[in-house]
Structure formats: structure tokens, C-alpha cells
Scaffold this motif. Structure first.
Motif, PDB file in Angstrom:
ATOM      1  N   SER A  41       0.833  -1.199   0.000  1.00  0.00           N
ATOM      2  CA  SER A  41       0.000   0.000   0.000  1.00  0.00           C
ATOM      3  C   SER A  41       0.865   1.245   0.000  1.00  0.00           C
ATOM      4  O   SER A  41       2.067   1.197   0.179  1.00  0.00           O
ATOM      5  CB  SER A  41      -0.884   0.008   1.248  1.00  0.00           C
ATOM      6  N   SER A  42       0.202   2.410  -0.135  1.00  0.00           N
ATOM      7  CA  SER A  42       0.918   3.675  -0.169  1.00  0.00           C
ATOM      8  C   SER A  42       1.600   3.983   1.143  1.00  0.00           C
ATOM      9  O   SER A  42       2.526   4.768   1.200  1.00  0.00           O
ATOM     10  CB  SER A  42      -0.058   4.805  -0.512  1.00  0.00           C
ATOM     11  N   ASP A  43       1.151   3.383   2.239  1.00  0.00           N
ATOM     12  CA  ASP A  43       1.764   3.642   3.534  1.00  0.00           C
ATOM     13  C   ASP A  43       2.815   2.592   3.882  1.00  0.00           C
ATOM     14  O   ASP A  43       3.298   2.530   4.994  1.00  0.00           O
ATOM     15  CB  ASP A  43       0.697   3.676   4.640  1.00  0.00           C
ATOM     16  N   GLY A  44       3.128   1.722   2.919  1.00  0.00           N
ATOM     17  CA  GLY A  44       4.196   0.769   3.143  1.00  0.00           C
ATOM     18  C   GLY A  44       3.753  -0.527   3.779  1.00  0.00           C
ATOM     19  O   GLY A  44       4.566  -1.374   4.106  1.00  0.00           O
ATOM     20  N   ALA A  45       2.449  -0.724   3.991  1.00  0.00           N
ATOM     21  CA  ALA A  45       1.970  -1.953   4.611  1.00  0.00           C
ATOM     22  C   ALA A  45       1.289  -2.808   3.569  1.00  0.00           C
ATOM     23  O   ALA A  45       0.455  -2.338   2.833  1.00  0.00           O
ATOM     24  CB  ALA A  45       0.995  -1.624   5.734  1.00  0.00           C
ATOM     25  N   SER A  46       1.670  -4.075   3.492  1.00  0.00           N
ATOM     26  CA  SER A  46       0.971  -4.990   2.604  1.00  0.00           C
ATOM     27  C   SER A  46      -0.233  -5.514   3.345  1.00  0.00           C
ATOM     28  O   SER A  46      -0.122  -6.068   4.426  1.00  0.00           O
ATOM     29  CB  SER A  46       1.884  -6.153   2.216  1.00  0.00           C
ATOM     30  N   LEU A  47      -1.426  -5.282   2.811  1.00  0.00           N
ATOM     31  CA  LEU A  47      -2.648  -5.601   3.520  1.00  0.00           C
ATOM     32  C   LEU A  47      -2.977  -7.074   3.354  1.00  0.00           C
ATOM     33  O   LEU A  47      -3.363  -7.514   2.298  1.00  0.00           O
ATOM     34  CB  LEU A  47      -3.796  -4.752   2.982  1.00  0.00           C
ATOM     35  N   THR A  48      -2.850  -7.820   4.403  1.00  0.00           N
ATOM     36  CA  THR A  48      -3.206  -9.230   4.338  1.00  0.00           C
ATOM     37  C   THR A  48      -4.457  -9.452   5.157  1.00  0.00           C
ATOM     38  O   THR A  48      -5.551  -9.405   4.636  1.00  0.00           O
ATOM     39  CB  THR A  48      -2.040 -10.096   4.848  1.00  0.00           C
ATOM     40  N   ASN A  49      -4.338  -9.649   6.441  1.00  0.00           N
ATOM     41  CA  ASN A  49      -5.509  -9.869   7.282  1.00  0.00           C
ATOM     42  C   ASN A  49      -5.246  -9.292   8.651  1.00  0.00           C
ATOM     43  O   ASN A  49      -4.635  -9.926   9.491  1.00  0.00           O
ATOM     44  CB  ASN A  49      -5.809 -11.368   7.378  1.00  0.00           C
ATOM     45  N   SER A  50      -5.720  -8.081   8.876  1.00  0.00           N
ATOM     46  CA  SER A  50      -5.410  -7.394  10.119  1.00  0.00           C
ATOM     47  C   SER A  50      -6.316  -7.820  11.262  1.00  0.00           C
ATOM     48  O   SER A  50      -6.255  -7.274  12.336  1.00  0.00           O
ATOM     49  CB  SER A  50      -5.520  -5.882   9.916  1.00  0.00           C
ATOM     50  N   SER A  51      -7.183  -8.831  11.039  1.00  0.00           N
ATOM     51  CA  SER A  51      -8.004  -9.322  12.133  1.00  0.00           C
ATOM     52  C   SER A  51      -7.140 -10.032  13.170  1.00  0.00           C
ATOM     53  O   SER A  51      -7.619 -10.452  14.204  1.00  0.00           O
ATOM     54  CB  SER A  51      -9.080 -10.275  11.612  1.00  0.00           C
ATOM     55  N   LYS A  52      -5.825 -10.168  12.889  1.00  0.00           N
ATOM     56  CA  LYS A  52      -4.910 -10.753  13.843  1.00  0.00           C
ATOM     57  C   LYS A  52      -4.657  -9.810  15.020  1.00  0.00           C
ATOM     58  O   LYS A  52      -3.976 -10.178  15.974  1.00  0.00           O
ATOM     59  CB  LYS A  52      -3.582 -11.092  13.156  1.00  0.00           C
ATOM     60  N   PHE A  53      -5.183  -8.585  14.955  1.00  0.00           N
ATOM     61  CA  PHE A  53      -5.005  -7.637  16.049  1.00  0.00           C
ATOM     62  C   PHE A  53      -5.482  -8.271  17.352  1.00  0.00           C
ATOM     63  O   PHE A  53      -6.594  -8.796  17.444  1.00  0.00           O
ATOM     64  CB  PHE A  53      -5.788  -6.352  15.778  1.00  0.00           C
ATOM     65  N   ASP A  54      -4.644  -8.228  18.356  1.00  0.00           N
ATOM     66  CA  ASP A  54      -4.924  -8.866  19.639  1.00  0.00           C
ATOM     67  C   ASP A  54      -5.218  -7.795  20.677  1.00  0.00           C
ATOM     68  O   ASP A  54      -4.318  -7.098  21.139  1.00  0.00           O
ATOM     69  CB  ASP A  54      -3.720  -9.721  20.057  1.00  0.00           C
ATOM     70  N   ALA A  55      -6.496  -7.667  21.033  1.00  0.00           N
ATOM     71  CA  ALA A  55      -6.900  -6.629  21.983  1.00  0.00           C
ATOM     72  C   ALA A  55      -6.314  -6.873  23.367  1.00  0.00           C
ATOM     73  O   ALA A  55      -6.236  -5.944  24.183  1.00  0.00           O
ATOM     74  CB  ALA A  55      -8.415  -6.558  22.056  1.00  0.00           C
ATOM     75  N   SER A  56      -5.885  -8.119  23.646  1.00  0.00           N
ATOM     76  CA  SER A  56      -5.324  -8.406  24.966  1.00  0.00           C
ATOM     77  C   SER A  56      -3.978  -7.722  25.181  1.00  0.00           C
ATOM     78  O   SER A  56      -3.485  -7.642  26.312  1.00  0.00           O
ATOM     79  CB  SER A  56      -5.167  -9.916  25.163  1.00  0.00           C
TER      80      SER A  56
END
Length: 321
Positions: A41-56
Motif C-alpha cells: 500500500s501507499s503507507d508501506g503496509a501490505s494488507l493481508t488480514n489485520s483481524s490478527k489484532f490482539d486486543a489483549s
């Protein structure tokens, strides 16, 4: 106006329906695959699956948690109304039921700061604001902050975005957004973009020209499909959502304009619930200050819309740096 580069993403089904419809209609020749680009992406991040975000990984802040009114804490859940057809902000994963996106991750982080667990609930976009305070504790669904909406609810600013027109590659219908009279355009129901098109339509009538035929759909996925299949000549949406949709069609759609009208977006809180508004504002500010907010936006390739100050009912909703 500033225009962001189109986003790219891997292995996501957001507009596969649109591509499939194009194939079925015989309008897509072998070059456009039912997939997406592997570039970054334009911000340097390849968008795969950000649902890996861990709220813990986000710690409870006792001071902020103490601001949350008791009735929000009863079941330990923070219910959040979202229109999950608005990728990459909020949409359903490939299982068709799990919400994900940068708004989803931010909701999880905000809830964690409050010592709660976020419960995203899918809703039609135009039904979210009327349901905050009854069905939903908060609304997080790319809402542009506006005086009209602040008559009904309170806002906590957390992001900024503009609007962008998109059409089929090469603009085969020769669309000029300064003269849409007599054309068919697509938009999502209840959005500020729909309101802008309505104003353009009034001008068409005042000038004695043919009206704009507006295909208003409850879901952005349907809006996109209406253009890829030729039912509409263009669609109008928030810039990150339009850019994402364009990238997902792998060359079938392209931007028609530069990004315009950049303005702040806000989290919806029940009108007059000062304590909850303060809790949300402090939670968002904490996430901005400790870097969690930036990490979430960067993971989805939408860091260009970040702001540095969360405000309750900002009097100036124009873009902030």
C-alpha cells in the motif's frame, strides 16, 4: 486536494461479487482476475488480514475505565454498531460473519482500555445513529462529523477522510462530475455523499436539465457492483473505501477525481452522555499517544488519515494534521 495512492490487499473477498457479476455479464475479459494485487500500500503496509489484532495487548486504564457509566459495564461488553460492507473500515471476513477492518480493531482497543470487550454488531448504515443509546453503546462506521448529525448525537473525532468518485477504467461513459445531469450514479444510503448528489440533482432541476438517477444501496459492495456491471456510470464514497474498492477490482475501476472535501470522522455517542463521551475521548487519545492507533491504521494501509487529537464534538470538522 491531496490524493492517496490506491490501496492493495491480498486474499480478501470484499468485491469478488462485483468481479463475478462482471464475468457473468460477459464484460470482463481474461485480464482481470477474481483476486487482488500483491503490491504494498501507499503507507508501506501490505494488507493481508489485520483481524490478527490482539486486543489483549492493550492494557486497561483504571482512570479511564472509572469514567464509563455503570450501565455500560453490566455485561462486560461494549456493543458497537457498524455497517460491515465498508471495507477496509469495517467488513465481514471470508467466513461471512466475522467483522474486521481498522474501525473494528480500534473498537476492540477502545473497549480494552475501558476494561470491556468490544462486540461489533452489523447494521444498516442509516440505522446506526438512531440506535446508539438503545441497541448500541457506540457507533463506529466512518461517520463524517457534521452539524446536522451533532443535533442527534455526540461525536469523538478519530480519523479524517475525503470523498472520491470512481468509474470504469478509461471512463467509457465520459463522466464529468461537474455535469452529472441525466446520468445514473451509485452511492450508499445515508452517507454525506448521497446528500451531495441530492444537492447536485437540485441544481440539475433548477437549470432545466434531466435529473441524476441515483442508485442508492444499503451496502457499499452493491454500490461498487452497480458500477462494475454498468448499471451506473460512477460511484461516490469516502476516499479510503473508494480506493480499496478500486484496488479490489484489479483494474476494472479507476479514480475519476482527486480526493476532495477532507473532513474528520467521529465515534458516535448517545447525545448528552457526557461521561461516556469523555471516556471514549480519553481512550482514543491514549491509543493515539501510545502508538496503538497508528499501528492499527498502518496495518490496514490507511495511515494517511490519522489525526493526533481526539475531540468531543469538534467545532471545526475540517481536516487536521
Amino acid at each position: 486536494m491531496r490524493r492517496s495512492a490506491p490501496l492493495s490487499i491480498k486474499n480478501n473477498s470484499y468485491v469478488k461479487t462485483a468481479i463475478a457479476a462482471l464475468i457473468a455479464a460477459g464484460t470482463l475479459v481474461g485480464t482481470a482476475a477474481c483476486g487482488t494485487s500483491d503490491s504494498s500500500s501507499s503507507d508501506g503496509a501490505s494488507l493481508t488480514n489485520s483481524s490478527k489484532f490482539d486486543a489483549s495487548t492493550v492494557a486497561k486504564d483504571e482512570t479511564i475505565a472509572a469514567l464509563v457509566p455503570e450501565h455500560y459495564k453490566a455485561d462486560g461488553k461494549l456493543t458497537v454498531g457498524m455497517d460491515t460492507s465498508y471495507a477496509p473500515a469495517e467488513f465481514l471476513a471470508e467466513d461471512g460473519k466475522t467483522p474486521e477492518g481498522y474501525d473494528v480493531d480500534l473498537a476492540k482497543a477502545i473497549a480494552a482500555v475501558m476494561g470491556l470487550e468490544a462486540e461489533p454488531i452489523t447494521s444498516k448504515f442509516d440505522l446506526i445513529i438512531p440506535s446508539v443509546g438503545s441497541k448500541f453503546d457506540l457507533g463506529i462506521s466512518s461517520f463524517t462529523v457534521s452539524p446536522e448529525r451533532m443535533d442527534a448525537v455526540d461525536f469523538v473525532s478519530y480519523y479524517q477522510a475525503g470523498s472520491l468518485w470512481a468509474t470504469r477504467k478509461g471512463n467509457p461513459d465520459h463522466v464529468n462530475v461537474d455535469d452529472l445531469c441525466g446520468l445514473t450514479v451509485a452511492v450508499q444510503t445515508g452517507t454525506t455523499q448521497e446528500q451531495e448528489i441530492a444537492e447536485k440533482n437540485q441544481q440539475c432541476k433548477a437549470d432545466g436539465k434531466k435529473s441524476i438517477e441515483v442508485l442508492s444501496s444499503a451496502q457499499q459492495t452493491d454500490v461498487t457492483t452497480n458500477v462494475t456491471t454498468g448499471k451506473a456510470v460512477a460511484f461516490y464514497a469516502d476516499s479510503p473505501i473508494a480506493e480499496y474498492a478500486i484496488a479490489q477490482t484489479d483494474g476494472v475501476l479507476e479514480p475519476l477525481t482527486d480526493v476532495a472535501g477532507i473532513a474528520q470522522q467521529g465515534i458516535v455517542v448517545k447525545k448528552g452522555d457526557t461521561a461516556m463521551a469523555q471516556a471514549v475521548q480519553q481512550a482514543v487519545q491514549k491509543l493515539m499517544d501510545d502508538g496503538t492507533y497508528e499501528k492499527i491504521l498502518d496495518a490496514w494501509g490507511v495511515k494517511s488519515g490519522q489525526i493526533t487529537k481526539a475531540e468531543i464534538n469538534p467545532t471545526d470538522s475540517s481536516a487536521k494534521n
